[in-house]
Design an enzyme around this catalytic site. Structure first.
Site, PDB file in Angstrom:
ATOM      1  N   HIS A 158       0.750  -0.695   0.022  1.00 27.81           N
ATOM      2  CA  HIS A 158       0.169   0.252   0.182  1.00 27.81           C
ATOM      3  C   HIS A 158       0.557   1.894  -0.184  1.00 27.81           C
ATOM      4  CE1 HIS A 158      -3.341  -3.013   2.476  1.00 27.81           C
ATOM      5  NE2 HIS A 158      -3.330  -3.017   0.836  1.00 27.81           N
ATOM      6  N   GLU A 190       1.804   3.514   2.952  1.00 30.96           N
ATOM      7  CA  GLU A 190       2.475   2.992   4.023  1.00 30.96           C
ATOM      8  C   GLU A 190       3.104   3.092   3.712  1.00 30.96           C
ATOM      9  OE1 GLU A 190       0.092   0.008   4.588  1.00 30.96           O
ATOM     10  OE2 GLU A 190      -2.360   0.318   4.620  1.00 30.96           O
ATOM     11  N   HIS A 246       3.414  -3.208   6.619  1.00 29.11           N
ATOM     12  CA  HIS A 246       1.979  -2.091   7.337  1.00 29.11           C
ATOM     13  C   HIS A 246       2.227  -1.358   7.854  1.00 29.11           C
ATOM     14  CE1 HIS A 246      -0.893  -4.693   3.779  1.00 29.11           C
ATOM     15  NE2 HIS A 246       0.267  -5.648   3.620  1.00 29.11           N
ATOM     16  N   GLU A 298       1.566  -4.240  11.333  1.00 28.76           N
ATOM     17  CA  GLU A 298       1.207  -3.202  11.390  1.00 28.76           C
ATOM     18  C   GLU A 298       1.759  -1.976  12.048  1.00 28.76           C
ATOM     19  OE1 GLU A 298      -1.591  -2.710   9.365  1.00 28.76           O
ATOM     20  OE2 GLU A 298      -2.094  -4.475   8.593  1.00 28.76           O
TER      21      GLU A 298
END
Length: 1252
Positions: free
Chosen positions: A948, A951, A1045, A1130
C-alpha cells in the site's frame, strides 16, 4: 383462598398491622368488596395512612416473599368503587415512588400495567370521567411505562392511546391533568407504530398548540410536551406533517424567544427540547429545505455563537451544530471528475469489479449528487472507530466476517501451478545450488555472487529518458555552477560499530568513523532512547576506535549537535528572481556544504521558470510550460544554493545518486522535478514529539467557520490557485497574495488548492489512478508564505469515518530553509487539528452504492518561521521508489566479503518500473561440503513491504531491517548465518511513484489479489506468490513470512497472524478437539517482539482469520503455502500509548529501530525453535486465554481486540455510519521492565551484550 404468608422475611413481625389489613383486604376480594364498599374504603384508607406515615410499612409490603403487591392488584381489579380505586392508586403511587427501579419491576411482572389500562378504559366510558381518577391513572402509568418493555403495544391494543388524546383535547387549559397525560404520551410515542397512529389522530398539531406560544408559565409542562413532540417527530410521517403544517418557522421563532429571554439559562432543557424537534424534522429532505427557507442556518448560527462563552450551554451548541451541518447544502467536490487526474490505459480491463465499473461508466456520471432521504443521524456522537482498515461494515453484524468454514481454516498446501511452470523461478534461488567451487575464500576481493543480475543504477536507463530532471529551488535561492563531488569522493558512512575498512575496499582519504544501526538497544527496559552514534567529522578510523564501547550513547546529542554545527549556515538574504549572489558562511569549521546545480537537467534542456516576478519568494515550479517567464540565469551564474552534505548525517543518502535514480523512474505524469526533502534526505530529530492534546471545542469552532461560508458568502474568495486538471498550467499565477502549491514530483499528491479566505485553503487530494476514491496520502509543496501569519489548510475529500488526527497525530512538515541551515528533517507540526464530516457529498458510485454519504475534512493550522521558504507537507514520512533504489545501491556498497548479497529484478511493473528482489545471507566459511550444505539448508525468511503506497512507515521499518542485515555486528552476522532472507522491499512501485494511497496502476488493492493474481495486471503479486509456490514445491517453504504494513487507526506496532483455534473461539461454530489441534508456535515471534521492542504491543495482536481477508498475503501464504508463521506487521502512523515511547508520536528512528528489532526477534526465534518445549517457554496457551477478555464481540473484522481510543469529553459529530487518552510521556527513568523467561536468556554472548 388461604391467608397469604404476609411476612416471611427475618425481622418483619408476623403480627404487623399493615399485613393484618392486607389480610382483611384479601378476604374481601370478590363479592364482599362489591357488597361492603364502606369497609373496603376504610381498609384501603388505613393502609394508605400507614404507608404515608411509616417508611417501614412500604418495605413490609414490598419485601421478598410477601404477597402484598398481588393482594393490592387483585383488589384494584375487582373493585368497582371510585374512592376505593383512588385509595389503591394512591397506595401504589406511594409504594412505587420509593426504590422505584425494583418495585416498578415487581409491579410490571405481576401484570400491573394491564390492570391499569383496563381501569383506564372502563373509567373513560363514564361521562364525565372522574378527573381525579384519570389524573392518578396517568401519573401511575407515566411511572411504570419506561420500565415495561411492552408498554406501547399494551397501550395500543387496549385502546389507551385514544383515551389520552381525547383527554388532552378536552383539557388543554387544565394544567394539572394535562401534565400526566403528556408524561404518558411521551412514553407512548417512543413506539414508532404508536407515534404514527398518534400523528394520524392530530397529536402533532395538538403538541404545537401546547409548545408554540412562548411563556414562562408552566415550564415543566412545556418541557414534557417538547419531549413528547421530539419522540413523535422521529417518525418521518410526522416530520412531514410538521413541515406541511408550517411548524418549522414556528419552532425557530419559539427557540429564538427562549434564547433571548432565558438570560439566566434556567430553562436549558426546554431550549434543548426545541432543538431536538428541529433535529428530528431535518432528518428528512423536506425538513432540511423548510429549515433553510426559514433562515434557520442564520438563527442557529447566531444563537450558538452567543452561547459559546457559557460552557454549560454546550449541549445546545452541539445540537445546533448537528442541525446546521445536516442542512448545509450538499455540494459536489470542485472537480470535473472524481476519477484520478492522471489517465493510465490498462492493457485489459477486468471483467468485474470496481475498475470494470469505472471503465463502463458513460462520461459525466461519475460524481452524482444523490442525497438520500435517510439522512445520517448524528446524535450518537461516538468516537468509537470500528478500526476496520478498509471495508465499512455494519457494527451490528458482530463477528459475521470471521471465517467459520473449518475446511478453509485448516491450511492445505495447494499445488497451485504445475512445477514445470514454476521452474523458471529457480534463477532467483541460486544460493540453493551454489557450490562456490570457483571462489577463493582467502582472497579479499568482492564475491562474484554479489553482482546484481540487473543493476538498479540508472545509467543503463538514462538514455531512455530525455526529460529534464529538476531539483526545484525557490527564486530567492538561485543556482550557481559549482563543483559537485563524485560519489567516490563522498565519505560513505555506515551506522554501527567503529570498524576498520575491509582490506578489499580502497581506504578513502580521512575516512569518517562509521556507525551501525546494530548498536541500538533492543530491549524495553532501557531508560533512554539511544540514537545512532554520529561520528565527529574529523575522526579517523583507528584501532582505538574499535575498542570504543557502544555504551557511550550519552554522547550522541553532543556529536549530532557538533555535526549540525559544522553544517550550519547563516540564512541567506532575500534575493530577487535575477539572482543575487549568496555568501557562503566563512569560518565554518568544516566545509560541509554542497554546491548544487539547480535545476539539474538531462539532455541539456533548459526548462522555463514559472512565477518570475519580484518579491514574496517564488515556488519551485520548474519545468512548467505556462505562466509568465522569469528571467533566465545568465549562463547559470546565479546565487549559491548551499545544502548540507547529508552524507555526514545519513550514510545511505547521496543527493547526486538520488537524482540519477529519479532518471530511471517512470511515472504516469512523467514527473520532471525532484522534491527537496527527497533530495536532501531526512535526519531524525533528537527531540521528542509528543502526541498533541486536543483543544476543547476545536472541532466545533472549525465547523462554525465552515458554516460562516454559507451565511456570509461575500467573505469567501473561492480562488483556485493550483489545479492538476489544467494539465499545461496547474499553477495559477496571481499578484503574490496567495500561496503557491506544487505536487508534481515523485509520490506527490495534491490535485487542487482553493483559496477560501486570505489565510485559509481547501485542498483536494487525487484519487488513486484508475479509481475514483482512496484519498488519504498527501505530499505537496508550499511557497510564497508570509512569516508569522497562521494559515489553515483543509483537506476536504478524506473518506475514512475517523482518523488518528483526532487522537494526537500531527502532519509532517519539511522546511528547505531549515535544511540549508543544517537541519534537514521532517518535523510534526500543526495546531487545531481535527477530522470531521463535511458538506461535500460523496457519490454513491465512489461509496460502494451507498447514498447520502459525505466526505470528511482533515484540518490543521500552521505558521511559517522563514521568509522565502519552501515547505513540504506530508501525511507520513515520505519514502519514494527512487529513495529505495538509492538505499539499495548504497547498501550494496557496504557489503563485506562475509555477506552474500544478491539483487535481482523480480519483474517489471505495469508502469515500467523494476521490482527488486534481495537475497541476503552469510557466505559459507569455505567451499567444503559441510559448509556448503549448511549454507544451502538454512531456513528461509520471506519479507515484503509497501504493497500500500500510502503506508510509507512500512518502508522505514524495512530500511531498518535491511541496514541491520547488512551490518557488521556479531548479531547481524549470527542472523545471516542462521537464515537466508528473501526480501521484496516494495511490492507496489507504481503506486508509490504516482502518489497513490492504496492501489497500483490497475486501480486495485494489490493486497486483495493474492488468491488469483493476474500476471499482466498484478505482476509483483503474481511473481512473489510464484516464488513462494516454487519454495513450497521444493519443500523449502519459509519459516516466517511477514508483510510490513502501516495502520492509520491504531497506535503501537502489532501483528496479525492466523490461528484455527483462536478463530473458532471467536465464532459460534462448534469444533471437535481434533479440529483445534495446532502448534502454538505462531505466537512465539510476536511474544518475543513484545519483550524486546518498546513500540510493540502484544495486546493489539490478533490471530483470527476473516472472510474479507482471505485474499491477503497473510492468509494466502498461511493457507496455500502452508507457512504457519505468516504475519502482517502493522506499524502505527501516529504514535504509542504504552511502553517507553508512551505519549509520543512515532518517527523514522523508532520505525527503523523496529525493523532492526524484528531481526533480533528472528534470531531468538531460531534459538527457541531449537528448544524442545517452547510452548512452556513462552506460556503461549495462557497468553491466548488472557487475550480472550479483551475480545470485542461486535468487531466485524480482523481487529477483534478492544479499541485503542476512549471517547473524548467533547462530543464529536460523527454520523451513525461512523464506527484519547493522551498519555504523558514516561519519565525517562521509569522504563518498563519485562521479566524474560529463563530460557529466553540462553543467548550467545554477542546477543546478550546487545540486549541492553
Amino acid at each position: 383462598m388461604n391467608k397469604p404468608k404476609m411476612a416471611t422475611e427475618k425481622g418483619v413481625p408476623s403480627n404487623s398491622r399493615v399485613l393484618m389489613l392486607l389480610g382483611q383486604l384479601e378476604r374481601m376480594n370478590g363479592e364482599p368488596m362489591v357488597r361492603d364498599v364502606e369497609m373496603a374504603r376504610q381498609i384501603t384508607a388505613k393502609i394508605l395512612h400507614l404507608i404515608q406515615t411509616q417508611e417501614k410499612t412500604g418495605k413490609e409490603v414490598m419485601s421478598k416473599g410477601s404477597s402484598g403487591m398481588e393482594v393490592i392488584l387483585a383488589s384494584l381489579e375487582n373493585n368497582r368503587d371510585v374512592q376505593t380505586t383512588l385509595n389503591i392508586l394512591y397506595i401504589l403511587s406511594e409504594l412505587l415512588t420509593v426504590g422505584r427501579g425494583r418495585r416498578v419491576g415487581v409491579f410490571v411482572s405481576k401484570g400491573g400495567t394491564g390492570i391499569l389500562f383496563q381501569i383506564l378504559i372502563t373509567a373513560s366510558k363514564e361521562l364525565p370521567p372522574s378527573e381525579e381518577l384519570m389524573l392518578q391513572l396517568h401519573s401511575l402509568l407515566a411511572k411504570v411505562g419506561p420500565k415495561d418493555r411492552k408498554f406501547g403495544v399494551k397501550a395500543r391494543l387496549s385502546g389507551a392511546l385514544n383515551v389520552a388524546v381525547n383527554l388532552m383535547k378536552q383539557n388543554l387549559q387544565n394544567t394539572k391533568l394535562l401534565l400526566p397525560c403528556l408524561q404518558v404520551l411521551r412514553v407512548y410515542s417512543t413506539n414508532s407504530v404508536n407515534a404514527i397512529s398518534l400523528g394520524k389522530n392530530g397529536v402533532v398539531e395538538l403538541m404545537f398548540k401546547i409548545v408554540s406560544p412562548y411563556s414562562k408559565k408552566n415550564t415543566s409542562l412545556h418541557k414534557v410536551a417538547l419531549d413528547a413532540l421530539g419522540a413523535l417527530l422521529k417518525s418521518k410521517t410526522n416530520a412531514r406533517r410538521a413541515v406541511d403544517g408550517g411548524h418549522v418557522p414556528v419552532l425557530l421563532s419559539v427557540y429564538l424567544d427562549w434564547h433571548r429571554n432565558d438570560t439566566r439559562h434556567r430553562h436549558m432543557l426546554i431550549r434543548k427540547g426545541l432543538l431536538v424537534c428541529l433535529r428530528n424534522i431535518t432528518n428528512i429532505k423536506l425538513g432540511r429545505k423548510a429549515f433553510v427557507e426559514a433562515d434557520g442556518m442564520r438563527i442557529l448560527y447566531n444563537s450558538s455563537t452567543e452561547c459559546l462563552p457559557v460552557r454549560t450551554l454546550d449541549p445546545l451548541i452541539n445540537t445546533s451544530s448537528i442541525i446546521m451541518r445536516k442542512c448545509f447544502p450538499k455540494n459536489r467536490l470542485p472537480l470535473p471528475t472524481i476519477k484520478s487526474a492522471f489517465l493510465y490505459q490498462l492493457p485489459h480491463v477486468p471483467a468485474v469489479g470496481p475498475v470494470a465499473q469505472l471503465y463502463s461508466q458513460p462520461p459525466g456520471v461519475d460524481d452524482v449528487l444523490d442525497e438520500s432521504d435517510d439522512n445520517e443521524e448524528t446524535d450518537v456522537d461516538t468516537e468509537n472507530d470500528t478500526e476496520n482498515e478498509e471495508d465499512e461494515k455494519d457494527r451490528r453484524s458482530a463477528n459475521d466476517d470471521i471465517e467459520t468454514d473449518l475446511n478453509k481454516l485448516h491450511p492445505k498446501k495447494k499445488p497451485g501451478r504445475p512445477f514445470e511452470e514454476l521452474r523458471v523461478y529457480e534463477r532467483f534461488f541460486l544460493e540453493l545450488s551454489e557450490d562456490f567451487q570457483g571462489y577463493n575464500f582467502e582472497c579479499s576481493k568482492s564475491v562474484s555472487t554479489t553482482s546484481s543480475s540487473s543493476s538498479f543504477s540508472s545509467s543503463s536507463t538514462s538514455a531512455q529518458s530525455t526529460r529534464p530532471i529538476i531539483v526545484p529551488t525557490a527564486q530567492s535561492l538561485s543556482p550557481k555552477h559549482a563543483h559537485i563531488p563524485s560519489s567516490r569522493e563522498d565519505c560513505n558512512l555506515t551506522k554501527g560499530k567503529h570498524t576498520l575498512p575491509s582490506p578489499s575496499v580502497p581506504t578513502p582519504p580521512a575516512p569518517l568513523t562509521p556507525l551501525e544501526l546494530d548498536t541500538i538497544h533492543l530491549t524495553k527496559d532501557q531508560d533512554k532512547k539511544q540514537e545512532a552514534h554520529i561520528p565527529s567529522p574529523d575522526a579517523h578510523a583507528t584501532l582505538s576506535s574499535l575498542s570504543r564501547p557502544p555504551s557511550q550513547g550519552q554522547m550522541i546529542e553532543q556529536e549530532l549537535a557538533h555535526v549540525l554545527e559544522c553544517v550550519c549556515m547563516e540564512e541567506e538574504g532575500v534575493q530577487n528572481a535575477e539572482g543575487g549572489r549568496g555568501v557562503k558562511q566563512e569560518g565554518s569549521p568544516v566545509n560541509a556544504t554542497r554546491h548544487i546545480h539547480s535545476p539539474l537537467l538531462l539532455g541539456g534542456i533548459a526548462p522555463r521558470r514559472v512565477g518570475g516576478g519580484g518579491g514574496g519568494g517564488g515556488g519551485s515550479n520548474w519545468g512548467s510550460d505556462c505562466g509568465s517567464e522569469g528571467a533566465e540565469d545568465d549562463g547559470g551564474e546565479g546565487a549559491v544554493l548551499e545544502v548540507p552534505n547529508t552524507a555526514l548525517l545519513l550514510p545511505l543518502h547521496d543527493p547526486d545518486l538520488y537524482v540519477e535514480m529519479v532518471k530511471g523512474t517512470h511515472s504516469v505524469p512523467r514527473y520532471a522535478e525532484v522534491a527537496y526533502p527527497d533530495y536532501f534526505g531526512h535526519v531524525a530529530p533528537t527531540f521528542r514529539e509528543p502526541l498533541v492534546e486536543r483543544v476543547y471545542g476545536v472541532q466545533r469552532s472549525k465547523i462554525f467557520q465552515d458554516i460562516e461560508r454559507l451565511i456570509h458568502p461575500n467573505d469567501i474568495l473561492d480562488k483556485v490557485v493550483y489545479d492538476l486538471d489544467i494539465p499545461n498550467c496547474p499553477v495559477i499565477e496571481d499578484s503574490g497574495e496567495s500561496l503557491k502549491f506544487n505536487s508534481q514530483f515523485e509520490s506527490g499528491n495534491l490535485r487542487k488548492a482553493v483559496q477560501v479566505r486570505k489565510y485559509e485553503y481547501d485542498l483536494v487530494l487525487n484519487s488513486d489512478i484508475n479509481s475514483n476514491h482512496y484519498h488519504q496520502w498527501f505530499y505537496f509543496e508550499v511557497s510564497g508564505m508570509r512569516v508569522g501569519a497562521t494559515y489553515r489548510f483543509n483537506i476536504i475529500n478524506c473518506e475514512k469515518s475517523n482518523s488518528q488526527f483526532n487522537y494526537g497525530m500531527q502532519v509532517l512538515m519539511y522546511s528547505v530553509q531549515e535544511a540549508i541551515s543544517g537541519r534537514p528533517r521532517w518535523v510534526r507540526t500543526g495546531t487545531d487539528i481535527c477530522y470531521y464530516k463535511n458538506h461535500f457529498a460523496r457519490s454513491s458510485i465512489a461509496a460502494g452504492g451507498q447514498k447520502g454519504k459525505s466526505y470528511y475534512t482533515m484540518t490543521f493550522s500552521t505558521s511559517f518561521s522563514h521568509k522565502d521558504d519552501v515547505c513540504y507537507f506530508a501525511y507520513h514520512y515520505p519514502y519514494t521508489y527512487s529513495t529505495l533504489k538509492m538505499h539499495l545501491s548504497k547498501l550494496e556498497a557496504l557489503r563485506t566479503p562475509q555477506i552474500y548479497l544478491r539483487q535481482d529484478i523480480l519483474c517489471e511493473t505495469l508502469g515500467g518500473n523494476s521490482c527488486p528482489l534481495l537475497t541476503i545471507t552469510a557466505m559459507p566459511e569455505s567451499n567444503s561440503n559441510d559448509h556448503i550444505c549448511q549454507f544451502r539448508n538454512r531456513p528461509l525468511i520471506f519479507l515484503s513491504a509497501r504493497v500500500h503506497p500510502g503506508e510509507t512507515n512500512a518502508s522505514w521499518v524495512m530500511k531498518g531491517t535491511l541496514e541491520f542485515l547488512m551490518g557488521t555486528s556479531a548479531l547481524a552476522a549470527s542472523l545471516r548465518e542462521a537464515y537466508i532472507f528473501k526480501i521484496v522491499p516494495m511490492l507496489n512501485p507504481d503506486g508509490v511513484v504516482n502518489g497513490n494511497h492504496r492501489c497500483s496502476l490497475s486501480g486495485e488493492d494489490l493486497n486483495r489479489q493474492w488468491q488469483y493474481p493476474n500476471a499482466e495486471l498484478h505482476p509483483t503479486i503474481y511473481h512473489t506468490k510464484s516464488l513462494l509456490q516454487y519454495l513450497a514445491h521444493i519443500q523449502r517453504a519459509p519459516l516466517v513470512f511477514c508483510d510490513y504494513h502501516g495502520h492509520s487507526r491504531k497506535k503501537n506496532v502489532f501483528m496479525y497472524g492466523c490461528s484455527v483455534k483462536e478463530t473458532v473461539w471467536q465464532s459460534s461454530i462448534s469444533a471437535t478437539s481434533s479440529d483445534l489441534q495446532e502448534d502454538l508456535g505462531y505466537r512465539a515471534l510476536p511474544k518475543i517482539l513484545s519483550q524486546i521492542a518498546p513500540v510493540f504491543s502484544m495486546a493489539s495482536c490478533s490471530f483470527v482469520v476473516e472472510r474479507s481477508k482471505e485474499s491477503t498475503a497473510r492468509v494466502v501464504v498461511w493457507r496455500e503455502i502452508g507457512v504457519q508463521r505468516s504475519y502482517t506487521m502493522e506499524s502505527t502512523l501516529c504514535g504509542c500509548d504504552q511502553g517507553k515511547y508512551k505519549g509520543l508520536q512515532i518517527g523514522t528512528r523508532e520505525l527503523e529501530e523496529m525493523g532492526a528489532q524484528f531481526c533480533v526477534a528472528l534470531l531468538r526465534l531460531k534459538r527457541l525453535t531449537g528448544l524442545r518445549n517452547h510452548q512452556h517457554l513462552l506460556d503461549l496457551e495462557s497468553d491466548i486465554i488472557g487475550t480472550q477478555s479483551k475480545v470485542v464481540s461486535s468487531s466485524p473484522t480482523t481487529y477483534v481486540m478492544e479499541e485503542d481510543e476512549p471517547s473524548f469529553l467533547e462530543a464529536i459529530d460523527y454520523s451513525a455510519e461512523s464506527n484519547d487518552e493522551d498519555g504523558e510521556p514516561e519519565n525517562e527513568h521509569t522504563g518498563e521492565v519485562h521479566e524474560i523467561p529463563d530460557h529466553l536468556d540462553q543467548l550467545s554472548d554477542s546477543e546478550t551484550n546487545h540486549r541492553d
